[in-house]
Enzyme design. Structure first.
Site, PDB file in Angstrom:
ATOM      1  CG  ASP A 298      -0.224   0.060   2.538  1.00 40.22           C
ATOM      2  OD1 ASP A 298       0.777  -0.667   2.707  1.00 40.22           O
ATOM      3  OD2 ASP A 298      -0.662   0.824   3.430  1.00 40.22           O
TER       4      ASP A 298
ATOM      5  CD  GLU B   2       4.126   0.889   6.963  1.00 39.71           C
ATOM      6  OE1 GLU B   2       4.872   1.297   7.874  1.00 39.71           O
ATOM      7  OE2 GLU B   2       3.778   1.608   5.992  1.00 39.71           O
TER       8      GLU B   2
END
Length: 450
Positions: A93, A155
């Protein structure tokens, strides 16, 4: 077992750069921005592409689904008899691109300029995914160590439910060494192993003193000014040198080499003639010591200001914590300090925000010995052991679940990568060096354990 030597694998990794770059560019084109509570098509596309990349590199890939969290790419390559196991971590991400008018090229269209590849997520941290993949490809999908992978997709927003999962299922992540691919060199050309991450905790100060603002000429000087009270409280957090004054916050000198001040000034874009704050070595100020920063404050705007005593004020503080101090303990110390201040006799409302523990990695084990050699050879320079003021939520969770595992925090970025900002970039030379170093490390570590 492969007949390759560690040096052979490093050379093979360098030869793979054209195909690794193509795969990286394809991954960067996926706008896999993580947003709390949303798991959209781009996130799933990035998850699926990451899964394919590792499967093609010899990993038997799995999928871990946790509540309100993007799917995690898991998987393994069995260890040869007697060989140790290495866990490879990264995340697919990215943060939003922000104001695209500030970018010199489209954020999700990777573009090369002057030996660097630009694009959102190219440094943080999709190139580290390809570093892992490239190291496995260099060994033909049959590395001399066992492999496990953990590539997450949340994250950037705190890792969701993943942070509490490893301790409940340590076998899924069980390894002798954790290779955390989310860091990089302090400066380009300086091979860096990060051994410490500061923890963090946020604290909010809030106070209302009047029902409404009152004319400063009629009431100023006696009416309790909410903004002055908050500013007075904030001012007690540091001494005249800029060192944190809060009792109970841990600090010690950094055990390794400090970052050169000129590099810190350049990376921090410190204006000429402006002093740095605090005393002691730079490492103790930014890697192994506390820091308290005002990251938000509600105040009247200068434009359109009126002559009035402020009835209400609020500020948010970001507290950075020694790598080995419990973040909630440090946060509580700051809150206790602020509650005791009572500026002008005014009681402040102090509340806790999110926290995350830091991490400190001992650097005297066999994995570090192998890594020092591999990173030095890849860059042709001495290795620096550094700390980081940033936090990676999963690192402390994995370390808690696997307390005997060594941890290497490494990667493809550098201090000028501008991660989270416009024109994020990754030097292609750093990408190549890091991939070659990791391929080399897998062989050296296997040799050291045999």
């Amino acid at each position: 077992m492969s007949d390759l030597t560690p040096a052979d694998a490093a050379r093979a990794a360098r030869a793979l750069m054209p195909e690794l770059r193509r795969d990286l560019e394809a991954l960067v084109r996926i706008p896999s921005v993580s947003v709390p509570g949303i798991i959209d098509a781009p996130l799933i596309d990035a998850f699926e592409m990451t899964s394919r990349l590792f499967a093609d590199a010899g990993v038997e890939v799995g999928r871990l689904d946790l509540p309100d969290t993007a799917p995690v790419v898991t998987g393994s390559i069995p260890a040869p008899p007697g060989a140790p196991t290495v866990l490879l971590y990264s995340h697919y991400d990215v943060v939003p691109a922000g104001d695209e008018s500030l970018w010199n090229s489209p954020p999700f269209e990777p573009t090369e300029r002057d030996g660097a590849l630009y694009g959102r997520g190219v440094a943080d941290t999709k190139s580290n995914i390809l570093m892992h993949v490239g190291a496995l490809r260099a060994w033909g999908g049959r590395p001399p160590v066992g492999i496990k992978i953990c590539i997450e997709g949340y994250e950037e927003i705190g890792s969701g439910a993943l942070t509490s999962y490893p301790v409940t299922d340590p076998a899924l992540f069980d390894a002798d060494v954790l290779v955390i691919g989310d860091m990089g060199s302090i400066t380009p050309g300086v091979p860096t192993l990060t051994t410490g991450l500061r923890g963090m905790g946020n604290v909010t100060i809030e106070v209302r003193t009047l029902e409404s603002g009152k004319h400063s000429g009629q009431y100023g000087g006696a009416a309790p000014d909410a903004l002055l009270a908050v500013l007075q409280a904030i001012a007690t957090l540091h001494d005249e040198h800029g060192d944190v004054t809060v009792e109970g916050l841990r600090r010690n000198e950094w055990p390794g080499t400090d970052q050169p001040e000129e590099d810190f000034r350049a990376l921090g874009t410190v204006l000429d003639g402006m002093p740095l704050i605090g005393t002691g070595g730079l490492g103790s100020r930014v890697w192994s010591g506390p820091a308290i920063t005002v990251i938000g404050i509600d105040v009247p705007s200068v434009d359109g200001a009126v002559n009035a005593v402020s009835p209400y004020a609020r500020a948010v503080l970001n507290v950075r914590v020694h790598p080995e101090q419990d973040a909630k303990e440090a946060q509580a110390a700051v809150m206790e300090h602020l509650r005791a201040v009572r500026p002008f006799g005014i009681e402040l409302e102090v509340s806790a925000g999110p926290t995350g523990n830091g991490f400190f990695a001992p650097s005297d084990g066999p994995a570090y010995a192998a890594a020092r050699g591999a990173w030095a050879d890849a860059w042709g320079a001495d290795v620096m052991l550094a700390g980081s003021g940033g936090s990676i939520p999963i690192v402390s969770a994995l370390s808690e679940a696997l307390p005997r595992a060594e941890a290497l925090l490494i990667g493809t970025s550098d201090g000028y990568a501008n991660i989270h900002g416009p024109n994020e970039r990754m030097l292609l030379s750093e990408f190549e060096h890091a991939t070659a170093a990791l391929a080399d490390f897998l062989g050296r570590y296997a040799d050291a354990a045999s």
